[in-house]
Write an enzyme that holds these catalytic residues in place. Structure first.
Site, short mmCIF file in Angstrom:
data_model
loop_
_atom_site.label_atom_id
_atom_site.label_comp_id
_atom_site.label_asym_id
_atom_site.label_seq_id
_atom_site.Cartn_x
_atom_site.Cartn_y
_atom_site.Cartn_z
N ASP A 159 0.83 -1.20 0.00
CA ASP A 159 0.00 0.00 0.00
C ASP A 159 0.87 1.26 0.00
O ASP A 159 0.61 2.22 -0.71
CB ASP A 159 -0.92 -0.01 1.23
CG ASP A 159 -1.70 -1.31 1.30
OD1 ASP A 159 -2.51 -1.56 0.40
OD2 ASP A 159 -1.48 -2.10 2.25
N HIS A 187 -4.66 -3.46 6.43
CA HIS A 187 -4.44 -3.69 5.00
C HIS A 187 -5.79 -4.09 4.40
O HIS A 187 -6.07 -5.26 4.18
CB HIS A 187 -3.40 -4.78 4.76
CG HIS A 187 -3.37 -5.22 3.32
ND1 HIS A 187 -2.95 -4.40 2.31
CD2 HIS A 187 -3.75 -6.37 2.72
CE1 HIS A 187 -3.07 -5.04 1.16
NE2 HIS A 187 -3.56 -6.24 1.38
P1 NAX Z 1 -1.88 -18.23 -4.22
O1 NAX Z 1 -3.22 -18.84 -4.12
O2 NAX Z 1 -1.23 -18.13 -5.55
O3 NAX Z 1 -0.89 -19.00 -3.26
C1 NAX Z 1 -1.22 -19.33 -1.96
C2 NAX Z 1 -0.51 -20.60 -1.64
O4 NAX Z 1 -0.72 -20.85 -0.26
C3 NAX Z 1 -1.01 -21.81 -2.41
O5 NAX Z 1 0.08 -22.50 -3.00
C4 NAX Z 1 -1.70 -22.63 -1.34
O6 NAX Z 1 -1.62 -24.02 -1.60
C5 NAX Z 1 -0.89 -22.24 -0.12
N1 NAX Z 1 -1.53 -22.53 1.15
C6 NAX Z 1 -2.84 -22.57 1.46
N2 NAX Z 1 -3.02 -22.95 2.73
C7 NAX Z 1 -1.78 -23.16 3.25
C8 NAX Z 1 -1.31 -23.59 4.50
N3 NAX Z 1 -2.15 -23.88 5.50
N4 NAX Z 1 0.02 -23.68 4.69
C9 NAX Z 1 0.88 -23.40 3.70
N5 NAX Z 1 0.49 -23.02 2.48
C10 NAX Z 1 -0.83 -22.89 2.25
O7 NAX Z 1 -1.98 -16.79 -3.51
P2 NAX Z 1 -1.01 -15.54 -3.61
O8 NAX Z 1 -1.43 -14.70 -4.74
O9 NAX Z 1 0.39 -16.00 -3.55
O10 NAX Z 1 -1.42 -14.74 -2.29
C11 NAX Z 1 -1.12 -15.20 -1.01
C12 NAX Z 1 -1.77 -14.34 0.04
O11 NAX Z 1 -1.30 -13.00 0.00
C13 NAX Z 1 -3.29 -14.22 -0.07
O12 NAX Z 1 -3.85 -14.36 1.21
C14 NAX Z 1 -3.49 -12.80 -0.54
O13 NAX Z 1 -4.75 -12.30 -0.19
C15 NAX Z 1 -2.38 -12.10 0.17
N6 NAX Z 1 -1.99 -10.77 -0.32
C16 NAX Z 1 -1.61 -9.85 0.60
C17 NAX Z 1 -1.17 -8.60 0.26
C18 NAX Z 1 -0.74 -7.61 1.28
O14 NAX Z 1 -0.44 -6.49 0.90
N7 NAX Z 1 -0.69 -7.91 2.57
C19 NAX Z 1 -1.14 -8.19 -1.15
C20 NAX Z 1 -1.13 -9.32 -2.10
C21 NAX Z 1 -1.98 -10.48 -1.74
O15 NAX Z 1 -3.30 -10.20 -2.12
#
Ligand code: NAX
Length: 332
Positions: A159, A187
């Site tokens: 952000d 966030h």
């Molecule tokens: P993806 O869906 O591409 O990847 C997430 C990964 O996490 C997948 O490989 C999934 O299998 C794995 N996963 C699920 N449960 C798990 C667990 N219990 N233990 C270990 N791994 C697990 O998502 P991606 O685009 O990489 O985003 C990841 C996270 O970042 C999401 O929650 C998203 O909302 C968050 N974000 C946060 C941001 C921030 O500024 N704080 C911005 C970007 C993003 O939106």
């Protein structure tokens, strides 16, 4: 090079991790002299993809990587780690509200908090990226009572970067000319991107962002709205959430935590609130911090207008509600 440090990335098969891992491996976070052992955690259905990611880590042929651990087990993933990027979570899809995600995701962070508590180094630095990031960080910390609360942070750097870039673009300047933009609170769309205390630095001069832009109408409406809803805008365009920029922001956050901020400048991090600026104590709330010796400190004395105060309260209120919901999920 010395001893390698152990760095865990969760959600290691996901899209943010895909960019993040290569930057960690390249020395962008912990420095070009610091070797690393990567701990990569994901869930069983993602192991095939993670195998491919590991093949690519080999193929990066980067000398700082002294090894990696690929696992579905939190106890292995968090064993002796020095730094943790908690990215893994269920991502928000188009049309989905953050609230829908809360209950699924806090359970993950409870388990990971417990594992950090048992297996990680006590000075581990934890950055939570997975949403709802602030509340996940709070839950994680709650279940890791043997690790100081200061060691749990949530990412609002994306952000901050978005806000800094939008200001620079509006002025036709480089992002490096814009300093001390602050993100307050959650966030989420209630965050308050604040440029009241931000400045524009040019060789030999420094001017406030307000004076430079000279359009308080834009600064107090369109600009704020654009930053608050930027994540949704990217999803709409890309059909996937921000990944490249999120990974870069995670790198910025952890690098600054590790090596410090420069004199007179600050960055925004979701950190445990101590009552500063009237924020209720005990929330993970994004605040302006300066960092030295790997310790962050809340920057004091920034001017908070009535306009700003309202916004700070609004996002605090949302975080209090999230905290309550999250604790209810954990206690159920
Ligand atoms: P993806 O869906 O591409 O990847 C997430 C990964 O996490 C997948 O490989 C999934 O299998 C794995 N996963 C699920 N449960 C798990 C667990 N219990 N233990 C270990 N791994 C697990 O998502 P991606 O685009 O990489 O985003 C990841 C996270 O970042 C999401 O929650 C998203 O909302 C968050 N974000 C946060 C941001 C921030 O500024 N704080 C911005 C970007 C993003 O939106």
């Amino acid at each position: 090079e010395g001893e390698p440090i152990r760095v865990v990335v969760t959600g290691a098969a996901g899209q943010i991790a895909y960019s993040l891992i290569s930057m960690i491996a390249n020395g962008d976070v912990f420095g070009k002299e610091q070797s690393v052992i990567l701990h990569l955690l994901d869930i069983p259905p993602a192991m095939g993809v993670l195998e491919g990611v590991c093949m690519e880590i080999d193929d990066l042929a980067l000398p700082l990587v002294k090894g990696y651990v690929k696992t579905t087990e939190p106890e292995l993933a968090f064993k002796d780690v020095d730094a943790a990027f908690l990215v893994g979570a269920m991502p928000r899809r188009e049309g989905m509200e953050r609230k829908d995600l809360l209950s699924a995701n806090v359970k993950i962070f409870k388990v990971q908090g417990e594992a950090l508590n048992k297996y990680a180094k006590k000075d581990v630095k934890v950055l939570v990226v997975g949403n709802p990031a602030n509340t996940n960080a709070l839950i994680c910390s709650f279940y890791a009572p043997s690790i100081p609360k200061e060691n749990f942070t949530a990412m609002t750097r994306l952000d901050q970067n978005r806000a800094q870039s939008a200001i620079a673009k509006r002025l036709g300047l480089c992002v490096s000319n814009v300093k001390n933009v602050t993100i307050w609170g959650n966030h989420s769309s209630t965050q308050f991107p604040d440029v009241f205390n931000a400045s524009v630095k040019l060789p030999g001069s420094s001017k406030s962002v307000y004076d430079s832009i000279n359009d308080s109408q834009w600064l107090e409406s369109d600009f704020i709205k654009t930053i608050q809803t930027r994540g949704a805008a990217v999803i709409q365009a890309r059909k996937m959430s921000s990944a490249m920029s999120a990974a870069k922001a995670a790198v910025d956050h952890m690098r600054d935590w590790w090596s410090g901020t420069s004199e007179g400048s600050w960055v925004s991090m979701g950190v445990i609130s101590d009552g500063s600026y009237g924020v209720p104590k005990g929330l993970i709330y994004s605040l302006p911090v300066s960092i030295s010796n790997k310790q962050w400190k809340i920057v004091q004395g920034l001017k908070i207008t009535d306009f700003a105060k309202n916004k700070l309260d609004l996002t605090a209120k949302e975080l209090l509600e999230e905290k309550e919901e999250a604790m209810a999920v954990c206690n159920a």
